[in-house]
Design a protein around this motif. Sequence first.
Motif, PDB file in Angstrom:
ATOM      1  N   THR A  74       0.820  -1.210   0.000  1.00 29.57           N
ATOM      2  CA  THR A  74       0.000   0.000   0.000  1.00 29.57           C
ATOM      3  C   THR A  74       0.855   1.263   0.000  1.00 29.57           C
ATOM      4  N   ASP A  75       2.180   1.107   0.028  1.00 27.91           N
ATOM      5  CA  ASP A  75       3.077   2.257   0.203  1.00 27.91           C
ATOM      6  C   ASP A  75       3.782   2.687  -1.084  1.00 27.91           C
ATOM      7  N   THR A  76       3.280   2.286  -2.242  1.00 22.95           N
ATOM      8  CA  THR A  76       3.898   2.659  -3.510  1.00 22.95           C
ATOM      9  C   THR A  76       2.864   3.316  -4.416  1.00 22.95           C
ATOM     10  N   PRO A  77       3.300   4.102  -5.408  1.00 22.71           N
ATOM     11  CA  PRO A  77       2.342   4.665  -6.367  1.00 22.71           C
ATOM     12  C   PRO A  77       1.627   3.538  -7.116  1.00 22.71           C
ATOM     13  N   MET A  78       0.354   3.728  -7.393  1.00 25.65           N
ATOM     14  CA  MET A  78      -0.453   2.684  -8.036  1.00 25.65           C
ATOM     15  C   MET A  78      -0.845   3.077  -9.453  1.00 25.65           C
ATOM     16  N   VAL A  79      -1.001   2.067 -10.293  1.00 23.17           N
ATOM     17  CA  VAL A  79      -1.514   2.242 -11.647  1.00 23.17           C
ATOM     18  C   VAL A  79      -2.758   1.374 -11.788  1.00 23.17           C
ATOM     19  N   PRO A  80      -3.739   1.786 -12.584  1.00 15.24           N
ATOM     20  CA  PRO A  80      -4.933   0.957 -12.775  1.00 15.24           C
ATOM     21  C   PRO A  80      -4.541  -0.416 -13.323  1.00 15.24           C
ATOM     22  N   ALA A  81      -5.188  -1.445 -12.797  1.00 20.74           N
ATOM     23  CA  ALA A  81      -4.848  -2.815 -13.203  1.00 20.74           C
ATOM     24  C   ALA A  81      -6.086  -3.638 -13.539  1.00 20.74           C
ATOM     25  N   GLY A  87     -15.114  -2.800  -7.781  1.00 18.30           N
ATOM     26  CA  GLY A  87     -14.672  -1.561  -8.413  1.00 18.30           C
ATOM     27  C   GLY A  87     -13.283  -1.650  -8.995  1.00 18.30           C
ATOM     28  N   GLN A  88     -12.646  -0.488  -9.173  1.00 16.01           N
ATOM     29  CA  GLN A  88     -11.330  -0.379  -9.796  1.00 16.01           C
ATOM     30  C   GLN A  88     -10.268  -1.064  -8.947  1.00 16.01           C
ATOM     31  N   LEU A  89      -9.363  -1.794  -9.601  1.00 14.74           N
ATOM     32  CA  LEU A  89      -8.248  -2.458  -8.938  1.00 14.74           C
ATOM     33  C   LEU A  89      -6.951  -1.805  -9.382  1.00 14.74           C
ATOM     34  N   PHE A  90      -5.929  -1.855  -8.529  1.00 17.72           N
ATOM     35  CA  PHE A  90      -4.669  -1.193  -8.800  1.00 17.72           C
ATOM     36  C   PHE A  90      -3.491  -2.119  -8.535  1.00 17.72           C
ATOM     37  N   ALA A  91      -2.382  -1.836  -9.221  1.00 13.80           N
ATOM     38  CA  ALA A  91      -1.119  -2.546  -8.990  1.00 13.80           C
ATOM     39  C   ALA A  91      -0.030  -1.510  -8.800  1.00 13.80           C
ATOM     40  N   CYS A  92       1.027  -1.877  -8.063  1.00 16.73           N
ATOM     41  CA  CYS A  92       2.063  -0.887  -7.805  1.00 16.73           C
ATOM     42  C   CYS A  92       2.975  -0.675  -9.003  1.00 16.73           C
ATOM     43  N   SER A  93       3.052  -1.624  -9.933  1.00 16.56           N
ATOM     44  CA  SER A  93       3.775  -1.433 -11.184  1.00 16.56           C
ATOM     45  C   SER A  93       3.529  -2.639 -12.071  1.00 16.56           C
ATOM     46  N   PRO A  94       3.755  -2.504 -13.368  1.00 17.79           N
ATOM     47  CA  PRO A  94       3.567  -3.667 -14.259  1.00 17.79           C
ATOM     48  C   PRO A  94       4.519  -4.806 -13.943  1.00 17.79           C
ATOM     49  N   THR A  95       5.655  -4.517 -13.305  1.00 16.99           N
ATOM     50  CA  THR A  95       6.613  -5.568 -12.989  1.00 16.99           C
ATOM     51  C   THR A  95       6.579  -5.975 -11.527  1.00 16.99           C
ATOM     52  N   CYS A  96       5.516  -5.675 -10.860  1.00 17.62           N
ATOM     53  CA  CYS A  96       5.358  -6.001  -9.446  1.00 17.62           C
ATOM     54  C   CYS A  96       5.508  -7.509  -9.233  1.00 17.62           C
TER      55      CYS A  96
END
Length: 99
Positions: A74-81, A87-96
């Motif tokens: 929960t401590d990193t910038p998120m991108v829509p995933a 509802g909307q889900l998020f990931a911290c990066s495409p290479t997470c």
Amino acid sequence: MTEELQPADTAVDKVGHLWFIHGHHAFGLHATNPIGTCATVADITRMFGELTLVYRPTTRDQLDGAACIRCGRTDTPMVPAGSGVRGQLFACSPTCPTP
């Protein structure tokens, strides 16, 4: 197994490709992989074999979009995933890293 998949799941096909499952009201279930390929789950199953569930987000924060759906951070910038039942889900990066 394909019919049991739901948005936010991570799955692997018989060839070994990793797929992230999404849901969209106009398209049904579709999936993307780390290199950016996007296809319907039905097309992936037809081309690469049955999908097997690898990981399903289970925490409230992941399902509410407050934590990365892949690693739970929960401590990193998120991108829509993608989008899930809640509802909307998020990931911290495409290479997470996937747990």
